[in-house]
Motif scaffolding. Structure first.
Motif, PDB file in Angstrom:
ATOM      1  N   LEU A   1       0.842  -1.203   0.000  1.00 43.96           N
ATOM      2  CA  LEU A   1       0.000   0.000   0.000  1.00 43.96           C
ATOM      3  C   LEU A   1       0.874   1.248   0.000  1.00 43.96           C
TER       4      LEU A   1
ATOM      5  N   THR B   1       1.272   4.645   1.505  1.00 43.76           N
ATOM      6  CA  THR B   1       0.760   5.298   2.714  1.00 43.76           C
ATOM      7  C   THR B   1       1.510   6.610   2.949  1.00 43.76           C
TER       8      THR B   1
ATOM      9  N   LYS C   1      -0.345  11.523   8.299  1.00 47.53           N
ATOM     10  CA  LYS C   1      -1.700  12.079   8.305  1.00 47.53           C
ATOM     11  C   LYS C   1      -1.739  13.542   7.857  1.00 47.53           C
TER      12      LYS C   1
ATOM     13  N   TYR D   1       6.179   9.594   3.515  1.00 48.69           N
ATOM     14  CA  TYR D   1       5.404   8.469   2.970  1.00 48.69           C
ATOM     15  C   TYR D   1       6.214   7.188   2.969  1.00 48.69           C
TER      16      TYR D   1
ATOM     17  N   CYS E   1       5.949   2.956   1.252  1.00 49.40           N
ATOM     18  CA  CYS E   1       5.276   1.866   0.546  1.00 49.40           C
ATOM     19  C   CYS E   1       5.451   0.639   1.439  1.00 49.40           C
TER      20      CYS E   1
ATOM     21  N   VAL F   1       0.350  -2.044   7.657  1.00 48.75           N
ATOM     22  CA  VAL F   1      -0.455  -0.856   7.354  1.00 48.75           C
ATOM     23  C   VAL F   1      -1.865  -0.954   7.939  1.00 48.75           C
TER      24      VAL F   1
ATOM     25  N   GLN G   1      -2.785   0.482  11.397  1.00 46.50           N
ATOM     26  CA  GLN G   1      -2.645   1.944  11.492  1.00 46.50           C
ATOM     27  C   GLN G   1      -3.755   2.660  10.721  1.00 46.50           C
ATOM     28  N   VAL G   2      -4.139   2.115   9.574  1.00 50.80           N
ATOM     29  CA  VAL G   2      -5.217   2.747   8.799  1.00 50.80           C
ATOM     30  C   VAL G   2      -6.526   2.650   9.582  1.00 50.80           C
TER      31      VAL G   2
ATOM     32  N   ILE H   1      -2.604   7.082   9.957  1.00 52.06           N
ATOM     33  CA  ILE H   1      -1.907   7.404   8.700  1.00 52.06           C
ATOM     34  C   ILE H   1      -2.940   7.433   7.564  1.00 52.06           C
ATOM     35  N   LYS H   2      -2.486   7.890   6.384  1.00 49.21           N
ATOM     36  CA  LYS H   2      -3.339   7.833   5.191  1.00 49.21           C
ATOM     37  C   LYS H   2      -2.888   6.665   4.319  1.00 49.21           C
ATOM     38  N   ALA H   3      -3.829   5.965   3.704  1.00 50.39           N
ATOM     39  CA  ALA H   3      -3.490   4.941   2.712  1.00 50.39           C
ATOM     40  C   ALA H   3      -4.151   5.355   1.407  1.00 50.39           C
TER      41      ALA H   3
ATOM     42  N   VAL I   1     -10.001   1.084   0.967  1.00 46.81           N
ATOM     43  CA  VAL I   1      -8.844   1.635   0.247  1.00 46.81           C
ATOM     44  C   VAL I   1      -8.919   1.191  -1.214  1.00 46.81           C
TER      45      VAL I   1
END
Ligand code: MLT
Length: 327
Positions: free
Chosen positions: A127, A129, A132, A201, A203, A209, A212-213, A218-220, A235
Motif C-alpha cells: 500500500l 501510505t 496524516k 510516505y 510503501c 499498514v 494503522q489505517v 496514517i493515510k493509505a 482503500v
C-alpha cells in the motif's frame, strides 16, 4: 494453496507414512528463527504468528532473533553461517531472496543454492501510505504533490533492497521522480516515524499498514494489486485510483541453511503447513490482510522454483531503476 489443498497435502504425507526416521527425534531443543528486520514490522509480525503455531506442532519453542541491517541481507547472511541441523531457520522475503541479487554486487549468498527451502509463508499486498498531515487526500493528489515536492519529499523504507525500498522505487520510476530516501532497520520503526509525522510516505506491506489505517493514524492512498484487500475494503486499488501500472505483491518465505537434512526440512515443512492450516493463524493473518500461499508454493520444491522466477522477474526491474548497493 487454499485450505483444502494444504489439508490434503498434510493428510497425504501422514497416510503414506512418509515422516522420515531422522525427523522422528527432531527437534529436541528450541529452534532459532532469524528475522532480518526490526521487531514489530511486517516480517516479524507474520513470523511470530506462524512460529507460535509451529512451536506447538514441533513440541519445541521457535525463538525469534531479529538480525536487522543492509535491507535484510545481514540476517540472511547470518543464517548461511549457522549449522545446517534444523535448529536455525529464517523468514526471507522478496527483498532478501530476489531483489538483493541485482542490488548487492557483493551479496555473500546465493538466495537459491545457499538455502534449503521450507515453504512460502504468505503473500502481502503493498500500500502507498503517508503521514496524516500530508496535504494530498487521494492517489492523484499524492502523485501531483510528489512531482511538485520531489526535492524535499522524504520516503521512509527499511534499507536498500527491502521491499519498502524496491516497491517505492517502482512507484518513483512510474511517476518519474527521485525523492529523498530515509532508511530504517525495518518498517516497524519506519511506521512509528510515519505515525509521528517525521517522514512523509512509505510503501509498506498490508500487515503493517492495516492496523494503522484502521486506527486513523496514517493515510493509505491505494493498494497495489488487482482487487481491494479484504482487511482494508475502503482503500481503492491503484487501478481505481488512476495508476494501474503500479501493481506489486511481495512475499515471505521460510528457509534453512543449505545442507539441512531432507527429513528435517520435511518435518519443518509439515509444521509450517500445519500452522497455515490452523484456524487461529488463518484468522490472525486474514485480519492483517496477508494471503496464504497458493498452488505448490508451500512446498520446498515449489518455493525453490518460485525463488528462481522471482529473481528473474526482479533483476531487470532493479537494473532499469539504476540502483545498486554495496556490502
Ligand atoms: C520489515 O519487516 O521491516 C519489512 O519486511 C521490511 C521491508 O522489507 O520493507
Amino acid at each position: 494453496m487454499n485450505r483444502r489443498h494444504i489439508i490434503a497435502a498434510t493428510a497425504a504425507a501422514v497416510m503414506a507414512g512418509v515422516v522420515p526416521a531422522a525427523a522422528q527425534t527432531y527437534p529436541t531443543r528450541p529452534i532459532t528463527m532469524i528475522i532480518p528486520f526490526a521487531a514489530g514490522g511486517p516480517t516479524d509480525v507474520v513470523a511470530r504468528i506462524v512460529a507460535e503455531a509451529m512451536s506447538k506442532n514441533l513440541g519445541q519453542s521457535v525463538v525469534i532473533e531479529n538480525v536487522a541491517g543492509a535491507g535484510g541481507t545481514t540476517g540472511a547472511t547470518r543464517l548461511t553461517q549457522q549449522q545446517p541441523d534444523g535448529y536455525s531457520i529464517m523468514i526471507g522475503h522478496t527483498g532478501t531472496h530476489a531483489a538483493s541479487v541485482a542490488l548487492y554486487p557483493n551479496l555473500r549468498y546465493n538466495p537459491v543454492t545457499d538455502f534449503a527451502q521450507i515453504g512460502l509463508v504468505n503473500t502481502n499486498a503493498i500500500l502507498i501510505t503517508a503521514k496524516k498531515a500530508l496535504p494530498p487526500n487521494n492517489l492523484s493528489e499524492f502523485v501531483a504533490w510528489l512531482k511538485a515536492n520531489e526535492r524535499t519529499a522524504n520516503n521512509a523504507h527499511a534499507g536498500i533492497g527491502s521491499v519498502s525500498h524496491t516497491t517505492c522505487l517502482l512507484l518513483h520510476a512510474i511517476i518519474g521522480v527521485k525523492p529523498q530516501s530515509v532508511p530504517y532497520r525495518g518498517t516497524g520503526p519506519a511506521m512509528n516515524d510515519l505515525v509521528a509525522g517525521q517522514v512523509d510516505y512509505l510503501c509498506d506491506q498490508v500487515v503493517n499498514v492495516a492496523p494503522q489505517v484502521r486506527a486513523g493514524t496514517i493515510k493509505a492512498f491505494a493498494v497495489a494489486q488487482a482487487a481491494r484487500n479484504a482487511a482494508l475494503p475502503d482503500v481503492p486499488t491503484t487501478a481505481e485510483a488512476g495508476l494501474p501500472a503500479y501493481q506489486v505483491v511481495v512475499w515471505n518465505a521460510m528457509l534453512a541453511p543449505k545442507g539441512t537434512p531432507e527429513p528435517i526440512v520435511t518435518r519443518l515443512n509439515q509444521a509450517l503447513v500445519a500452522a497455515l492450516n490452523d484456524d487461529g493463524v488463518k484468522a490472525r493473518l486474514a485480519e492483517l490482510g496477508a494471503d496464504l500461499p497458493t498452488g505448490n508454493l508451500a512446498t520446498p520444491a515449489g518455493l525453490r522454483a518460485f525463488l528462481e522466477a522471482e529473481i528473474a522477474k526482479w533483476t531487470p526491474v532493479i537494473k532499469a531503476a539504476g540502483v545498486t548497493a554495496s556490502n
